[in-house]
Design a protein around this motif. Structure first.
Motif, PDB file in Angstrom:
ATOM      1  N   GLU A  45       0.823  -1.213   0.000  1.00 51.81           N
ATOM      2  CA  GLU A  45       0.000   0.000   0.000  1.00 51.81           C
ATOM      3  C   GLU A  45       0.855   1.259   0.000  1.00 51.81           C
ATOM      4  N   ASN A  46       2.033   1.186   0.599  1.00 57.71           N
ATOM      5  CA  ASN A  46       2.909   2.351   0.715  1.00 57.71           C
ATOM      6  C   ASN A  46       4.071   2.179  -0.261  1.00 57.71           C
ATOM      7  N   VAL A  47       3.985   2.886  -1.379  1.00 57.61           N
ATOM      8  CA  VAL A  47       4.907   2.662  -2.489  1.00 57.61           C
ATOM      9  C   VAL A  47       5.697   3.922  -2.815  1.00 57.61           C
ATOM     10  N   LEU A  48       6.979   3.722  -3.137  1.00 59.66           N
ATOM     11  CA  LEU A  48       7.852   4.804  -3.564  1.00 59.66           C
ATOM     12  C   LEU A  48       8.508   4.401  -4.880  1.00 59.66           C
ATOM     13  N   VAL A  49       8.657   5.367  -5.776  1.00 62.75           N
ATOM     14  CA  VAL A  49       9.412   5.150  -7.014  1.00 62.75           C
ATOM     15  C   VAL A  49      10.667   6.008  -6.940  1.00 62.75           C
ATOM     16  N   PHE A  95      10.903   9.863  -6.047  1.00 60.91           N
ATOM     17  CA  PHE A  95      12.141  10.356  -5.431  1.00 60.91           C
ATOM     18  C   PHE A  95      13.255  10.233  -6.467  1.00 60.91           C
ATOM     19  N   GLN A  96      13.838  11.375  -6.865  1.00 59.77           N
ATOM     20  CA  GLN A  96      14.926  11.338  -7.830  1.00 59.77           C
ATOM     21  C   GLN A  96      16.259  11.181  -7.110  1.00 59.77           C
ATOM     22  N   ILE A  97      17.014  10.174  -7.502  1.00 58.49           N
ATOM     23  CA  ILE A  97      18.351   9.943  -6.960  1.00 58.49           C
ATOM     24  C   ILE A  97      19.295  10.889  -7.678  1.00 58.49           C
ATOM     25  N   ASP A  98      19.723  11.913  -6.973  1.00 59.55           N
ATOM     26  CA  ASP A  98      20.530  12.954  -7.590  1.00 59.55           C
ATOM     27  C   ASP A  98      21.875  13.033  -6.884  1.00 59.55           C
ATOM     28  N   ALA A 127      22.831  13.958  -3.363  1.00 60.54           N
ATOM     29  CA  ALA A 127      22.338  15.253  -2.897  1.00 60.54           C
ATOM     30  C   ALA A 127      21.355  15.096  -1.751  1.00 60.54           C
ATOM     31  N   ALA A 128      20.676  13.951  -1.682  1.00 63.29           N
ATOM     32  CA  ALA A 128      19.696  13.713  -0.612  1.00 63.29           C
ATOM     33  C   ALA A 128      19.455  12.221  -0.466  1.00 63.29           C
TER      34      ALA A 128
END
Length: 221
Positions: A45-49, A95-98, A127-128
């Motif tokens: 249910e709790n998804v991150l891309v 969430f962009q991996i920067d 960066a984060a």
């Protein structure tokens, strides 16, 4: 003589069927690969891309660039394009991996830098980090295939986060190398996570027309 020939023929037929039955590696036209590993997962249910995308190429022809595509007038990175569609389909956050250091926009310079980082086994500073990682149980992770491997920022990413007891669903873009050994690498970097190995991998030349392929892949998990 006829009995001998018949016997030999039967043996050859049986051997051929056995060889087909033992071929566990499969790959479809989209570059999806299954090696008989962890395919029994569910999207929680709790998804991150989370995704690392190449910088946009210079020039006026997006298709000539190795790392970008035009979607409804907006220029985005190839891997970003996949990530956005997965997010739309699942309702997941992005969430962009920067990295702290910017990568060059010129393709040749980008290739040189990526090659140098790999030869040095570098760990580019991010960066984060994902601050609320505990809030997610399923993480789609996207990356381009660089030199038949994960880009080195992805090593930093996986070594900076603990995905224990979470499900990782990889997706990738490539210039001909498909997934290479990246799924196995992710499993090594995150041994306590469940890694879905029927990952999506799409050639950069096919990304622009891959929307339905991406949607079908997500719905097939």
């Amino acid at each position: 003589m006829k009995k001998i020939l018949k016997t030999i023929l039967l043996i050859l037929v049986a051997t051929g069927l056995t060889a087909c039955g033992n071929d566990t590696d499969s790959e479809d036209a989209s570059g999806n690969s299954s090696s008989g590993g962890t395919t029994d997962v569910e999207i929680g249910e709790n998804v991150l891309v989370a995704y690392f995308t190449e910088p946009e190429e210079t020039g006026t022809d997006a298709l000539a660039g190795a790392s970008r595509v035009v979607e409804e007038g907006e220029v985005v990175g190839n891997t970003q394009f996949l990530a956005q569609i997965i997010s739309e389909e699942t309702g997941a956050e992005l969430f962009q991996i920067d990295t702290v250091q910017e990568y060059p926009a010129d393709h040749d310079e980008l290739v040189d830098q990526g090659d140098q980082e790999q030869s040095e086994d570098a760990r580019p500073e991010l960066a984060a980090e994902i601050e609320n990682l505990d809030d997610y149980d399923t993480i789609f992770v996207g990356y381009p295939n660089w030199f038949s491997d994960l880009p080195m920022p992805m090593y930093t990413f996986f070594e900076s986060h603990d995905f224990a007891d979470k499900t990782i669903i990889p997706f990738s873009t490539h210039g001909g190398s498909r997934l290479s050994g990246t799924i196995e690498t992710i499993e090594e970097l995150q041994p306590d996570a469940k890694v879905y190995d029927d990952a999506l991998s799409i050639s950069r030349s096919e990304v622009a027309g891959s929307r339905q392929t991406i949607i079908d892949w997500v719905n097939g998990i």
